[in-house]
Design a protein around this motif. Sequence first.
Motif: not given
Length: 175
Positions: A123-126, A133-135, A146-151, A153-160
Amino acid sequence: MSQPTDDGVLEIVEVMTPDGDAVIRQFDDAPEVRSYEVLYSDKGMVLIQVVFPMPSTYETRRATGNLPRFPLIIRDGWLTGELIGSQEQLSEFTTELAATDVPYEIVSVTQSYDASGLLTERQRELITEAVERGYYDSPRSCTLVELADKFGINQSAASGVLHRGEGRIIKEFIS
């Protein structure tokens, strides 16, 4: 900046003001100022090096580990400022002041929070990356994709991950 000297305490004072001459006159009229030198002055700021007597609390602060937060204000013979330290250090400081008959007044006490255990490492990393990045800016400079791609992972996982981290931050803030 504050530095003990043989003559007292040397401080560098920066004052943002359109009337630097008025500030300088205050140093002329202050009986607790031993000496001062204007290091820099322009339309909006004055930088002054000043020496004043060693406050009776200086050694006590140093011995108990209480760090002053600047600026410190000297007015009518009283030194006013904030100290940063643990509850134990503050207790030692006030005990020392009382033992040396130094008058003091505590106006308020606040407690800071160590947030290191608040978020998981993921969570801290994301969230850190999202901030950098200005999210969270308006308008956004970065998308969730873009955040999900950086890590990787898929968009749903990044959102969670973001949602759970944001929830922890908000709940802690409110409590």
